[in-house]
Design a protein around this motif. Structure first.
Motif, PDB file in Angstrom:
ATOM      1  N   PHE A  34     -15.917 -20.125  23.591  1.00 49.79           N
ATOM      2  CA  PHE A  34     -15.719 -20.079  22.133  1.00 49.79           C
ATOM      3  C   PHE A  34     -14.387 -19.408  21.805  1.00 49.79           C
ATOM      4  O   PHE A  34     -13.648 -19.836  20.921  1.00 49.79           O
ATOM      5  CB  PHE A  34     -16.874 -19.331  21.449  1.00 49.79           C
ATOM      6  N   ASP A  35     -14.126 -18.352  22.519  1.00 50.78           N
ATOM      7  CA  ASP A  35     -12.916 -17.584  22.304  1.00 50.78           C
ATOM      8  C   ASP A  35     -11.674 -18.437  22.543  1.00 50.78           C
ATOM      9  O   ASP A  35     -10.741 -18.435  21.743  1.00 50.78           O
ATOM     10  CB  ASP A  35     -12.952 -16.409  23.292  1.00 50.78           C
ATOM     11  N   ARG A  36     -11.712 -19.157  23.648  1.00 47.88           N
ATOM     12  CA  ARG A  36     -10.566 -19.977  24.033  1.00 47.88           C
ATOM     13  C   ARG A  36     -10.241 -21.009  22.951  1.00 47.88           C
ATOM     14  O   ARG A  36      -9.086 -21.319  22.697  1.00 47.88           O
ATOM     15  CB  ARG A  36     -10.896 -20.675  25.360  1.00 47.88           C
ATOM     16  N   HIS A  37     -11.293 -21.522  22.314  1.00 52.35           N
ATOM     17  CA  HIS A  37     -11.062 -22.530  21.268  1.00 52.35           C
ATOM     18  C   HIS A  37     -10.958 -21.893  19.881  1.00 52.35           C
ATOM     19  O   HIS A  37     -10.954 -22.582  18.870  1.00 52.35           O
ATOM     20  CB  HIS A  37     -12.175 -23.573  21.288  1.00 52.35           C
ATOM     21  N   ARG A  38     -10.919 -20.584  19.858  1.00 49.21           N
ATOM     22  CA  ARG A  38     -10.773 -19.814  18.622  1.00 49.21           C
ATOM     23  C   ARG A  38     -11.840 -20.190  17.579  1.00 49.21           C
ATOM     24  O   ARG A  38     -11.549 -20.399  16.412  1.00 49.21           O
ATOM     25  CB  ARG A  38      -9.349 -19.972  18.067  1.00 49.21           C
ATOM     26  N   VAL A  39     -13.075 -20.299  18.062  1.00 47.41           N
ATOM     27  CA  VAL A  39     -14.196 -20.550  17.148  1.00 47.41           C
ATOM     28  C   VAL A  39     -14.992 -19.248  17.089  1.00 47.41           C
ATOM     29  O   VAL A  39     -15.500 -18.768  18.102  1.00 47.41           O
ATOM     30  CB  VAL A  39     -15.074 -21.707  17.668  1.00 47.41           C
ATOM     31  N   ALA A  40     -15.065 -18.651  15.909  1.00 45.00           N
ATOM     32  CA  ALA A  40     -15.715 -17.344  15.777  1.00 45.00           C
ATOM     33  C   ALA A  40     -17.226 -17.514  15.635  1.00 45.00           C
ATOM     34  O   ALA A  40     -17.705 -18.405  14.937  1.00 45.00           O
ATOM     35  CB  ALA A  40     -15.165 -16.610  14.572  1.00 45.00           C
ATOM     36  N   ILE A  41     -17.950 -16.670  16.330  1.00 44.11           N
ATOM     37  CA  ILE A  41     -19.417 -16.733  16.317  1.00 44.11           C
ATOM     38  C   ILE A  41     -19.947 -15.779  15.257  1.00 44.11           C
ATOM     39  O   ILE A  41     -19.522 -14.637  15.152  1.00 44.11           O
ATOM     40  CB  ILE A  41     -19.952 -16.330  17.711  1.00 44.11           C
ATOM     41  N   ASP A  42     -20.907 -16.266  14.449  1.00 36.71           N
ATOM     42  CA  ASP A  42     -21.503 -15.420  13.420  1.00 36.71           C
ATOM     43  C   ASP A  42     -22.740 -14.703  13.913  1.00 36.71           C
ATOM     44  O   ASP A  42     -22.970 -13.550  13.629  1.00 36.71           O
ATOM     45  CB  ASP A  42     -21.952 -16.287  12.229  1.00 36.71           C
ATOM     46  N   MET A  43     -23.590 -15.432  14.596  1.00 36.16           N
ATOM     47  CA  MET A  43     -24.909 -14.904  14.911  1.00 36.16           C
ATOM     48  C   MET A  43     -25.313 -15.412  16.282  1.00 36.16           C
ATOM     49  O   MET A  43     -24.973 -16.532  16.666  1.00 36.16           O
ATOM     50  CB  MET A  43     -25.872 -15.468  13.851  1.00 36.16           C
ATOM     51  N   VAL A  44     -26.016 -14.595  17.032  1.00 40.11           N
ATOM     52  CA  VAL A  44     -26.415 -14.978  18.388  1.00 40.11           C
ATOM     53  C   VAL A  44     -27.892 -14.667  18.555  1.00 40.11           C
ATOM     54  O   VAL A  44     -28.354 -13.624  18.120  1.00 40.11           O
ATOM     55  CB  VAL A  44     -25.660 -14.128  19.444  1.00 40.11           C
ATOM     56  N   SER A  45     -28.643 -15.564  19.194  1.00 37.38           N
ATOM     57  CA  SER A  45     -29.961 -15.152  19.654  1.00 37.38           C
ATOM     58  C   SER A  45     -30.175 -15.716  21.049  1.00 37.38           C
ATOM     59  O   SER A  45     -29.693 -16.802  21.384  1.00 37.38           O
ATOM     60  CB  SER A  45     -31.056 -15.569  18.664  1.00 37.38           C
TER      61      SER A  45
END
Ligand code: ASP
Ligand code: MG
Length: 489
Positions: free
Chosen positions: A350-361
């Protein structure tokens, strides 16, 4: 270096809609005049005129693709809009100085666009230089308009004072240098009785190369200016009546929140309440300077006061935000169970594609994350497929309830989920910050869920925290009063 607090100084930031045309700039001038007449000192930070930043970015992109005439056509439209606005506000002889300065800037912009088109390459550094014209122009016009209205406006090029590193597009401010430069360039003007007008968003490196603070960065500029000058208050003038208990377009019963903590406001900003840039918070928090969110179309309204500590509130939540256009990505570890380093490998993608994560489960074998829907997702999925089975679903909305008093209230989660019992809840998280509770639902269920939550939690609102007059009379503004934190002599 002097670091004397200046409680009589107010930083007034006006967004794009507050300077979008001559009428808006006149309204802005009246608001600033009112503050100054109360014997306050003011320094003004303005955004580019509404939509100008978007147009400049479009022009830069067109030039980068080699479309010189497309880029110049966009710039020509901006030129006439700025010249017209200037001509409506300023009279001769000051007008000719202003017009020639505006023309000069547009000539420089056109040269730049031609250069970009000739090379056919657009770098982040050049992009910053192109977009900087928006705030450079708006601040000159507003300063001249103030002066024409007898208010001793003085243009101050923000790039002299707001110093950043060289991460173009979202440069990091250097607060020590900013403080020194503000004391050097802005303080003498204030002490001489001028109202300095600076562009927000724009800055420069220590060696003078133009940078920007990232989209929406004018609020950040205002906080930096306030912090550097140890101002008594920062006012963010927008086109809404402050922070509301929820989006009034979804829920007409929404109430104005009179006072909210920095932490709550930052949480709300992050989760989609578009009122304020979250980064605004920091420089002001650190120096304990209250930030007010006010409405330039309704200046009598008291707005929302954002301060380090919020007074205790009878209800657990201050506001309900919604963030739409989200996607849930389900990642199921195919062969390997979640081994050491697996989560890191997933997040790195995700980081590499610069997509920010909001929530994780997470569970034993699967991870679900929510992200803003973006056209980079197929690329992310492609990489993830190398280490997992991946599926994703779009059209999700995140509902987020924010309040510092969640902790003190037993059974809150039960009450929340009873209120939305009729909708299908996909993911739940009680934020690590302990001041938000959020869950994911279908976008089409969002409006109904918000109305139901609002009915549940704001049926008997605390009058110290929420503006109850607005409920009795939705069109009339509450009585005029000056924010208590500002010393009026
Ligand atoms: N003009 C810039 C933007 O549109 C900065 C701002 O308005 O805060 O992002
Ligand atoms: Mg803004």
């Amino acid at each position: 270096m002097s670091t004397t607090p200046r409680p009589q100084l107010v930083v007034m930031k006006f967004g794009g809609t507050s300077v979008e045309d001559a009428a808006a700039i006149r309204r802005t001038a009246a608001i600033v005049r009112d503050r100054r007449e109360k014997c306050l000192e003011a320094i003004v930070v303005v955004s580019a005129m509404a939509k100008v930043t978007d147009t400049l970015l479009a022009a830069a992109a067109a030039a980068g693709l080699g479309d010189k005439s497309g880029a110049l056509a966009l710039s020509a439209r901006l030129r006439s809009r700025h010249l017209e606005t200037a001509s409506e506000l300023v009279k001769a002889p000051a007008l000719s100085t202003l017009l020639s300065s505006v023309q000069h800037d547009f000539d420089a912009l056109d040269d730049l666009l031609r250069g970009i088109a000739a090379v056919g390459e657009l770098t982040p550094r050049t992009t910053d230089l192109v977009v900087s014209f928006g705030e450079r122009l708006s601040s000159q016009i507003v300063a001249a308009a103030f002066d024409a209205a007898g208010m001793r406006g003085k243009h101050l090029d923000a790039r002299l004072c707001i110093v950043t590193d060289d991460q173009y597009g979202k440069a990091i401010p250097q607060e020590g240098l900013i403080e020194a430069r503000m004391q050097q360039h802005a303080l003498p003007l204030i002490e001489q009785g001028f109202t300095p007008v600076m562009g927000g968003f724009i800055a420069s490196t220590e060696s003078g190369i133009t940078t920007t603070l990232g989209r929406g960065g004018s609020d950040f500029s205002a906080a930096l200016v306030g912090g550097a000058l140890h101002a008594g208050a920062i006012e963010i003038w927008t086109d809404v009546n402050g922070i509301m208990t929820t989006d009034p377009r979804i829920c007409p019963d929404a109430l104005r929140v009179k006072t909210i903590s920095f932490e709550e406001a930052a949480e709300l900003a992050y989760f989609g309440a578009k009122v304020l840039h979250p980064a605004t918070i920091l420089p002001a928090v650190q120096k304990n300077i209250p930030v007010w969110v006010l409405n330039s179309r309704n200046p009598a309204n008291e707005g929302t006061r954002i301060s380090a500590v919020a007074p205790p509130c009878r209800s657990p939540f201050k506001s309900i935000a919604v963030k739409k256009k989200l996607t849930i990505v389900d990642i199921v570890a195919s062969r390997m169970l979640m081994s050491h380093g697996y989560l890191k490998a997933v997040f790195d993608i995700f980081d590499r594609h610069r997509v920010a994560i909001d929530m994780v489960s997470t569970s034993e074998v699967s991870i679900s994350v929510t992200v803003d829907t973006s056209d980079r997702l197929p690329l992310v999925a492609e990489d993830l497929k190398k280490i997992a089975d991946v599926s994703y679903e779009s059209n999700k909305a995140l509902i987020c309830l924010v309040g510092e008093d969640i902790r003190g209230h037993a059974g809150i989660a039960g009450k929340v989920f009873t209120a939305v019992g009729h909708v299908n809840v996909r993911m739940i998280s009680q934020g690590a910050s302990e001041i938000n509770m959020s869950f994911m639902i279908e976008e089409e269920d969002a409006a109904e869920a918000i109305r139901s939550l609002h009915r549940t939690f704001f049926a008997d609102p605390d009058g110290n925290i929420f503006d109850l007059d607005a409920r009795a009379n939705t069109t009339g503004a509450p009585p005029v009063s000056v924010p208590a934190s500002i010393a009026v002599h």
